[in-house]
Design a protein around this motif. Structure first.
Motif, short mmCIF file in Angstrom:
data_model
loop_
_atom_site.label_atom_id
_atom_site.label_comp_id
_atom_site.label_asym_id
_atom_site.label_seq_id
_atom_site.Cartn_x
_atom_site.Cartn_y
_atom_site.Cartn_z
N TYR A 108 0.87 -1.18 0.00
CA TYR A 108 0.00 0.00 0.00
C TYR A 108 0.90 1.23 0.00
O TYR A 108 1.60 1.49 0.98
N GLU A 109 0.91 1.95 -1.11
CA GLU A 109 1.67 3.20 -1.21
C GLU A 109 0.65 4.32 -0.97
O GLU A 109 -0.12 4.68 -1.85
N ALA A 110 0.64 4.82 0.26
CA ALA A 110 -0.39 5.78 0.66
C ALA A 110 -0.15 7.15 0.03
O ALA A 110 0.93 7.43 -0.50
N GLN A 115 3.32 6.87 4.75
CA GLN A 115 2.24 6.29 5.55
C GLN A 115 1.72 4.95 5.04
O GLN A 115 0.69 4.47 5.49
N GLY A 116 2.43 4.37 4.10
CA GLY A 116 1.96 3.09 3.54
C GLY A 116 2.31 1.92 4.43
O GLY A 116 2.89 2.07 5.50
N PRO A 154 -5.91 -0.77 1.48
CA PRO A 154 -5.99 -2.24 1.46
C PRO A 154 -7.38 -2.76 1.82
O PRO A 154 -7.81 -3.79 1.32
N GLU A 155 -8.09 -2.02 2.68
CA GLU A 155 -9.43 -2.47 3.08
C GLU A 155 -10.39 -2.52 1.89
O GLU A 155 -11.40 -3.23 1.94
N ALA A 156 -10.10 -1.77 0.86
CA ALA A 156 -10.92 -1.85 -0.35
C ALA A 156 -10.74 -3.22 -0.99
O ALA A 156 -11.70 -3.88 -1.39
#
Ligand code: WT7
Length: 659
Positions: A108-110, A115-116, A154-156
């Motif tokens: 996850y690259e936020a 923040q990922g 990621p929750e998606a």
């Protein structure tokens, strides 16, 4: 149609030797043109044998299939692997988690670069199970549709896979759509359950996602529950009769949840896309065929090898994200990047920082992003170690030579093949593409058909197949392939009318195409009323409908116009009701489109005019408007059918004056 421009000699780019350097790089799965031709021929001559073999090789079946393909384009009743039973989540998560729980599934690259986080297959399995149990505890069951309106977190992905685990059908709505557009999609798909987040973050800005959902759901009595993931933690309105906090409920759930085994032809998801008429179409994809098409094309088009890091920059709200961020990579047990930000945030180096940081091996984006970054200059690329890249890809619109060359030289450093992948929401997975280790490329061409795809060039007027190798016409496909959409949700008649009736016995793509003397395909773009803005598919009549619901608008006409950056852009013409003149300006009308569809559909220009050119029978002549905005006023063509020819010079002036 004229084939003159097929005579232009295009440079041929051989496969970069680095890709074939077996000492330092994995040997491409398809490493010669002969191998491609052999497999391709088998896939066309003997599709049942070909796809049965791949279906067994790529997927785990809980019950084997007996029939491979049934149905045809004539009847629009295609089914693959009919008796087979499987579960998409088992194929994408469980079987990899069992073998290799610590392997990273999602990077996850936020939006903010620091923040990922990474999610392993083991963690993904537990998270998916918890959410699947949560959904079940709220009564979601096999065959129900769940709307997902989520930022790129990621929750998606967990939401997609939790639905698939219990046999629920996900209907993901891109989080750039307005509340009205979301409402229409929730109602059309009868989604009783909505998964969303408090807010989203993009380019450092906040997107008020929950508020948009609240506005949408206000008018959807069918929605029973809204599950809210906490992305930013800001205070958002919360209706405790209806809303559920993800973080509160998820911890009550066990990290184990049995899979719901489904039939190969049970729906996996609905995804809306724009067509020639105002109403968006909910394309329905089924489990077995879609998953197989995703898995196979991912492995061969991206030449996926164990250890690769796959960087697809699309949004999960579009088919590219469904297939090449989620299902294709995960079905192969790959590591996939989920990129929440934009190419320019915090600087135009963001993509290249991301490639370097995660050692991305396959990088996949749209021509519009390439044009944008090229405009910002190559100093933003310099100094970033891009040596991890093995191949780079594009999708969504035709790529111009300049953008192709820049991508090749500056990003690929002439060491990476470029795969220009052509496909659609309807096709489910890539249908025309170079295979990186086998096929030399020509800038601007999507090259050859993928396995199982039998493209034909048809004369648009007669519908006859053009059998000459050099051909210019419209692109259709002769034979069904596993990942083709099976229907338009709740509107099978429209499915038949749109795809199978324009040219009997073929699937009609809606795109113009050329085929050159080497058999290379050149996609020319849509021949219907669909326009392509930054790779987003928009319907002119959908935007017209949005304008027409404004109380002041009498008539509206929307046309697609060439744009150097976004490929095409939207120009709209509107006339106002006589008692409303002066009450409404261009800003109001722009807002109107943003409100009904979403910001990404906002016209670049709106002309408020006195009258629109029409035929004597009252049909708006969009062809003339298109020419006027393109400045091609010397090529207006036949004006003999126009009811009021004096209008033309007024329109030309109106357009000039507003520029
Ligand atoms: C339309 C489909 C499939 C993912 C993205 C868009 C255009 C797509 C290419 C390409 C030229 C392309 C076509 C097609 N398109 N890929 N490589 N070269 N044009 O999916 O929103 O369903 O749009 O995008 O016009 O019909 P979509």
């Amino acid at each position: 149609m004229s084939t003159d421009h097929l005579k232009i000699e295009h440079p041929i780019h051989p496969i970069p030797p680095r890709l074939l350097d077996e000492k330092n790089y994995p040997k491409p799965h398809i490493d010669s043109i002969q191998k491609y031709e052999e497999l391709y021929k088998e896939s066309i001559d003997n599709p049942d044998k070909f796809w049965a073999r791949l279906a067994k090789e790529f997927l785990h079946w809980h019950k084997p299939f007996e029939t491979v393909l049934s149905g045809d384009f004539e009847h629009g009743n295609i089914a693959w692997f009919q008796e087979g039973e499987l579960n998409a989540t088992y194929n994408c998560v469980d079987r990899h988690a069992l073998k290799n729980p610590d392997k990273v599934a999602i990077i996850y690259e936020a939006d903010e670069p620091d923040q990922g986080r990474n999610v392993t297959y083991g963690e993904l399995l537990r998270d998916v199970c918890r959410l699947a149990n949560l959904l079940k505890s709220y009564g979601v069951k096999k065959g129900d549709t769940v709307a997902i309106y989520m930022p790129m977190v990621p929750e998606a992905v967990v939401s997609f896979l939790a639905c698939a685990r219990i046999g629920a059908i996900h209907s993901v709505v891109f989080a750039g759509f307005s509340s009205e557009a979301l409402k229409d999609r929730i109602i059309d798909a009868s989604s009783k359950f909505v998964i969303t987040a408090d807010e989203g973050r993009r380019s450092g800005k906040t997107i008020h996602i929950k508020k948009i959902v609240d506005d949408a759901v206000k008018n959807c009595p069918i929605v029973e529950h809204v599950l809210v993931f906490r992305r930013t933690g800001s205070d958002v309105p919360f209706n405790s009769n209806r809303d559920i906090w993800w973080h509160d409920e998820i911890k009550k759930q066990r990290p184990h949840c049995p899979i719901q085994i489904v039939n190969a032809e049970d729906p996996l998801f609905i995804l809306y896309t724009s067509g020639s008429t105002g109403k968006p179409k909910g394309l329905l994809h089924t489990t077995g065929g879609y998953l197989l098409g995703s898995a196979v094309s991912f492995k061969y088009a991206f030449d996926y090898h164990e250890g690769d890091i796959h960087g697809c920059m699309a949004d999960i709200g579009w088919i590219t994200g469904h297939t090449y961020i989620i299902y294709g990579p995960l079905a192969n047990g790959a590591t996939t990047v989920l990129f929440e930000s934009t190419p320019l945030y915090p600087s135009p180096s963001r993509y290249w920082e991301t490639v370097k940081k995660h050692k991305i091996t396959q990088f996949y984006t749209a021509p519009t992003a390439i044009r944008l970054l090229r405009k910002h200059g190559q100093e933003h690329v310099k100094g970033h170690d891009l040596s991890s890249l093995r191949l780079i890809g594009t999708v969504g619109e035709p790529i111009q030579f300049e953008a192709w060359d820049w991508y090749d030289e500056v990003i690929g450093r002439k060491e990476c093949p470029i795969i220009d992948t052509y496909w659609q929401t309807e096709t489910g997975s890539i249908i025309i593409t170079p295979l990186p280790g086998a096929l030399p490329t020509k800038p601007g061409s999507a090259v050859y058909p993928f396995f199982g795809i039998d493209p034909v060039v048809l004369d648009p007027v007669t519908g006859e197949e053009i059998s000459d190798i050099e051909a210019e016409g419209v692109l259709s496909i002769r034979k069904p392939w596993p990942s083709i959409a099976r229907t338009i949700y709740n509107d099978h008649e429209r499915y038949l009318n749109t795809y199978f009736r324009p040219y009997r016995g073929y699937y009609f793509t809606g795109d113009g195409v050329g085929r050159d003397k080497d058999g290379y395909y050149w996609i020319r773009g849509r021949v219907d009323d669909v326009i392509n803005v930054s790779g987003h598919r928009l319907s002119t009549s959908e935007i017209e409908s949005a304008l027409l619901v404004h109380s002041s608008v009498a008539e509206a006409a929307v046309v697609g116009v060439h744009d150097d950056l976004t490929g095409q852009c939207v120009h709209a013409f509107a006339t106002l009701k006589s008692d409303q003149e002066g009450t409404t300006d261009v800003k109001d009308l722009t807002l109107q489109v943003r409100k009904v569809i979403g910001p990404f559909a906002a016209p670049k220009r709106i002309y408020i005019v006195k009258d629109l050119p029409k035929t004597r029978s009252g049909k708006i002549m969009r062809r003339i408007l298109r020419k006027i905005v393109a400045g091609e006023t010397d090529q207006l063509g036949d004006l003999s059918t126009i009811s009021d020819p004096s209008l033309i010079s007024k329109l030309i002036d109106d357009v000039k004056n507003s520029n």
